[in-house]
Design a protein around this motif. Structure first.
Motif, PDB file in Angstrom:
ATOM      1  N   ALA A 153      -0.726  11.272  -1.773  1.00  0.00           N
ATOM      2  CA  ALA A 153      -0.933   9.832  -1.635  1.00  0.00           C
ATOM      3  C   ALA A 153       0.211   9.196  -0.855  1.00  0.00           C
ATOM      4  O   ALA A 153      -0.014   8.341   0.016  1.00  0.00           O
ATOM      5  CB  ALA A 153      -1.060   9.190  -3.016  1.00  0.00           C
ATOM      6  N   PHE A 154       1.440   9.624  -1.131  1.00  0.00           N
ATOM      7  CA  PHE A 154       2.592   9.094  -0.405  1.00  0.00           C
ATOM      8  C   PHE A 154       2.475   9.396   1.085  1.00  0.00           C
ATOM      9  O   PHE A 154       2.704   8.520   1.925  1.00  0.00           O
ATOM     10  CB  PHE A 154       3.896   9.677  -0.952  1.00  0.00           C
ATOM     11  CG  PHE A 154       5.096   9.292  -0.123  1.00  0.00           C
ATOM     12  CD1 PHE A 154       5.672   8.046  -0.259  1.00  0.00           C
ATOM     13  CD2 PHE A 154       5.627  10.178   0.811  1.00  0.00           C
ATOM     14  CE1 PHE A 154       6.758   7.669   0.531  1.00  0.00           C
ATOM     15  CE2 PHE A 154       6.708   9.810   1.601  1.00  0.00           C
ATOM     16  CZ  PHE A 154       7.275   8.557   1.455  1.00  0.00           C
ATOM     17  N   CYS A 198       1.084  18.359  -5.671  1.00  0.00           N
ATOM     18  CA  CYS A 198       1.262  17.068  -6.331  1.00  0.00           C
ATOM     19  C   CYS A 198       0.380  16.027  -5.645  1.00  0.00           C
ATOM     20  O   CYS A 198       0.554  15.743  -4.456  1.00  0.00           O
ATOM     21  CB  CYS A 198       2.738  16.679  -6.249  1.00  0.00           C
ATOM     22  SG  CYS A 198       3.091  14.939  -6.417  1.00  0.00           S
ATOM     23  N   ASN A 199      -0.571  15.449  -6.390  1.00  0.00           N
ATOM     24  CA  ASN A 199      -1.476  14.469  -5.779  1.00  0.00           C
ATOM     25  C   ASN A 199      -0.751  13.182  -5.394  1.00  0.00           C
ATOM     26  O   ASN A 199      -1.143  12.486  -4.446  1.00  0.00           O
ATOM     27  CB  ASN A 199      -2.663  14.169  -6.703  1.00  0.00           C
ATOM     28  CG  ASN A 199      -2.250  13.517  -8.011  1.00  0.00           C
ATOM     29  OD1 ASN A 199      -1.207  13.834  -8.569  1.00  0.00           O
ATOM     30  ND2 ASN A 199      -3.067  12.619  -8.515  1.00  0.00           N
ATOM     31  N   HIS A 200       0.342  12.856  -6.096  1.00  0.00           N
ATOM     32  CA  HIS A 200       1.127  11.677  -5.727  1.00  0.00           C
ATOM     33  C   HIS A 200       1.854  11.899  -4.399  1.00  0.00           C
ATOM     34  O   HIS A 200       2.068  10.939  -3.642  1.00  0.00           O
ATOM     35  CB  HIS A 200       2.139  11.355  -6.831  1.00  0.00           C
ATOM     36  CG  HIS A 200       1.499  10.993  -8.137  1.00  0.00           C
ATOM     37  ND1 HIS A 200       0.737   9.860  -8.316  1.00  0.00           N
ATOM     38  CD2 HIS A 200       1.477  11.644  -9.329  1.00  0.00           C
ATOM     39  CE1 HIS A 200       0.297   9.803  -9.558  1.00  0.00           C
ATOM     40  NE2 HIS A 200       0.724  10.882 -10.195  1.00  0.00           N
ATOM     41  N   CYS A 201       2.204  13.151  -4.111  1.00  0.00           N
ATOM     42  CA  CYS A 201       2.827  13.480  -2.821  1.00  0.00           C
ATOM     43  C   CYS A 201       1.815  13.313  -1.691  1.00  0.00           C
ATOM     44  O   CYS A 201       2.155  12.823  -0.607  1.00  0.00           O
ATOM     45  CB  CYS A 201       3.378  14.903  -2.842  1.00  0.00           C
ATOM     46  SG  CYS A 201       4.694  15.161  -4.048  1.00  0.00           S
ATOM     47  N   THR A 251       7.741  14.731  -8.816  1.00  0.00           N
ATOM     48  CA  THR A 251       7.504  14.638  -7.377  1.00  0.00           C
ATOM     49  C   THR A 251       6.447  13.572  -7.105  1.00  0.00           C
ATOM     50  O   THR A 251       5.526  13.397  -7.910  1.00  0.00           O
ATOM     51  CB  THR A 251       7.017  15.981  -6.818  1.00  0.00           C
ATOM     52  OG1 THR A 251       5.860  16.408  -7.546  1.00  0.00           O
ATOM     53  CG2 THR A 251       8.091  17.049  -6.893  1.00  0.00           C
ATOM     54  N   GLU A 280      -0.201   7.155   2.714  1.00  0.00           N
ATOM     55  CA  GLU A 280       0.163   5.740   2.779  1.00  0.00           C
ATOM     56  C   GLU A 280       1.349   5.468   3.700  1.00  0.00           C
ATOM     57  O   GLU A 280       1.425   4.421   4.337  1.00  0.00           O
ATOM     58  CB  GLU A 280       0.479   5.233   1.369  1.00  0.00           C
ATOM     59  CG  GLU A 280      -0.741   5.203   0.459  1.00  0.00           C
ATOM     60  CD  GLU A 280      -0.370   5.064  -1.010  1.00  0.00           C
ATOM     61  OE1 GLU A 280       0.829   4.848  -1.313  1.00  0.00           O
ATOM     62  OE2 GLU A 280      -1.289   5.171  -1.858  1.00  0.00           O
ATOM     63  N   HIS A 288       8.734   6.654  -6.851  1.00  0.00           N
ATOM     64  CA  HIS A 288       7.892   7.839  -6.695  1.00  0.00           C
ATOM     65  C   HIS A 288       6.640   7.545  -5.864  1.00  0.00           C
ATOM     66  O   HIS A 288       5.665   8.287  -5.936  1.00  0.00           O
ATOM     67  CB  HIS A 288       7.478   8.376  -8.072  1.00  0.00           C
ATOM     68  CG  HIS A 288       8.644   8.676  -8.974  1.00  0.00           C
ATOM     69  ND1 HIS A 288       9.472   9.767  -8.779  1.00  0.00           N
ATOM     70  CD2 HIS A 288       9.137   8.014 -10.044  1.00  0.00           C
ATOM     71  CE1 HIS A 288      10.411   9.775  -9.708  1.00  0.00           C
ATOM     72  NE2 HIS A 288      10.233   8.718 -10.491  1.00  0.00           N
ATOM     73  N   SER A 289       6.669   6.453  -5.106  1.00  0.00           N
ATOM     74  CA  SER A 289       5.504   6.077  -4.305  1.00  0.00           C
ATOM     75  C   SER A 289       5.955   5.269  -3.104  1.00  0.00           C
ATOM     76  O   SER A 289       7.087   4.752  -3.061  1.00  0.00           O
ATOM     77  CB  SER A 289       4.533   5.233  -5.145  1.00  0.00           C
ATOM     78  OG  SER A 289       5.119   3.977  -5.460  1.00  0.00           O
ATOM     79  N   TRP A 290       5.064   5.133  -2.125  1.00  0.00           N
ATOM     80  CA  TRP A 290       5.371   4.327  -0.949  1.00  0.00           C
ATOM     81  C   TRP A 290       5.533   2.854  -1.357  1.00  0.00           C
ATOM     82  O   TRP A 290       6.398   2.156  -0.853  1.00  0.00           O
ATOM     83  CB  TRP A 290       4.291   4.475   0.100  1.00  0.00           C
ATOM     84  CG  TRP A 290       4.488   3.613   1.311  1.00  0.00           C
ATOM     85  CD1 TRP A 290       3.654   2.667   1.806  1.00  0.00           C
ATOM     86  CD2 TRP A 290       5.615   3.642   2.211  1.00  0.00           C
ATOM     87  NE1 TRP A 290       4.176   2.088   2.937  1.00  0.00           N
ATOM     88  CE2 TRP A 290       5.377   2.666   3.208  1.00  0.00           C
ATOM     89  CE3 TRP A 290       6.796   4.384   2.250  1.00  0.00           C
ATOM     90  CZ2 TRP A 290       6.282   2.420   4.240  1.00  0.00           C
ATOM     91  CZ3 TRP A 290       7.704   4.135   3.277  1.00  0.00           C
ATOM     92  CH2 TRP A 290       7.435   3.159   4.258  1.00  0.00           C
TER      93      TRP A 290
END
Length: 227
Positions: free
Chosen positions: A62-63, A57-60, A199, A66, A213-215
């Motif tokens: 990124a989280f 998961c690219n958002h994971c 995720t 960050e 779903h993000s920092w």
């Protein structure tokens, strides 16, 4: 006799102070939860934050990039927040990475976790560029054999070798049924019990945080927690 006792007590106190590393922080402390997730910080902290994540998961990723330092310095090291990682597996390459993240025991986990996410775009791109002929063989063999094929095709095995693991150690981690069962149980808990659908997702005190779903979305909620 009293002087001798006082001297011994003083010496023992001094030894205790010397033995405690000056640089020790709560974020250096790693324990396992009852579900097998890795907990950073005080396991008895007032506020228990859990991330359900996927290594593909690219958002994971990124989280992780960050939040990595801020979560530790602003929250975990202040002793009122603990942070647990649990898996929500999306696909076989995600399972492969999750098995490798757990390689080497709890003290190696967060280093592996960070490295896998920091290099996510590299190993995912390599896996996606595999020829159709090689990809067609990925589902052949036992589960450990399939995971080893994925690790080789993606370069995950080389990433782990760069972190000091040998080929036999990597194979042993990918063959560990007990660890696989923990990962799949966490995924079932996330999707069936908590009904999480994406995720990263987060729980605080065991309760899902809606639309977080993000920092950027999580940090304000942590900032208002009482210490």
């Amino acid at each position: 006799m009293k002087l001798r006792s006082a001297y011994l007590a003083s010496a023992l106190a001094a030894a205790t102070v010397i033995a405690a590393p000056a640089s020790a922080q709560q974020s250096d402390r790693v324990t396992l939860s009852s579900m097998g997730g890795h907990v950073m910080g005080n396991p008895l902290a007032k506020h228990k934050l859990t991330e359900y994540m996927s290594y593909t998961c690219n958002h994971c990723a990124a989280f992780e990039a960050e939040s990595h330092q801020q979560l530790k310095t602003k929250f975990i090291n202040k002793n009122h927040v603990s942070f647990e990682i649990r898996n929500l597996i999306l696909n076989p390459i995600d399972l492969t990475a999750a098995m490798l993240a757990r390689c080497g025991g709890r003290t190696r986990f967060f280093g592996n976790h960070h490295a896998l996410l920091a290099q996510q775009s590299t190993w995912l791109k390599k896996f996606q560029s595999v020829s159709p002929e090689v990809m067609a063989t990925m589902n052949d063999g036992t589960v450990p054999e399939r995971l080893r094929k994925i690790a080789r095709a993606s370069g995950l095995d080389e990433l782990m070798k760069g972190r000091g693991y040998t080929a036999p150690q990597i194979d042993a981690c990918l063959s560990d049924k007990a660890e696989q069962d923990k990962i799949l149980a966490m995924t079932k808990h996330a999707t069936v019990t908590l009904k999480l659908t994406g995720t990263p997702s987060f729980t605080l005190g065991g309760k899902p945080l809606a639309k977080v779903h993000s920092w950027g979305a999580l940090q304000p909620k942590l900032a208002v927690l009482p210490q």
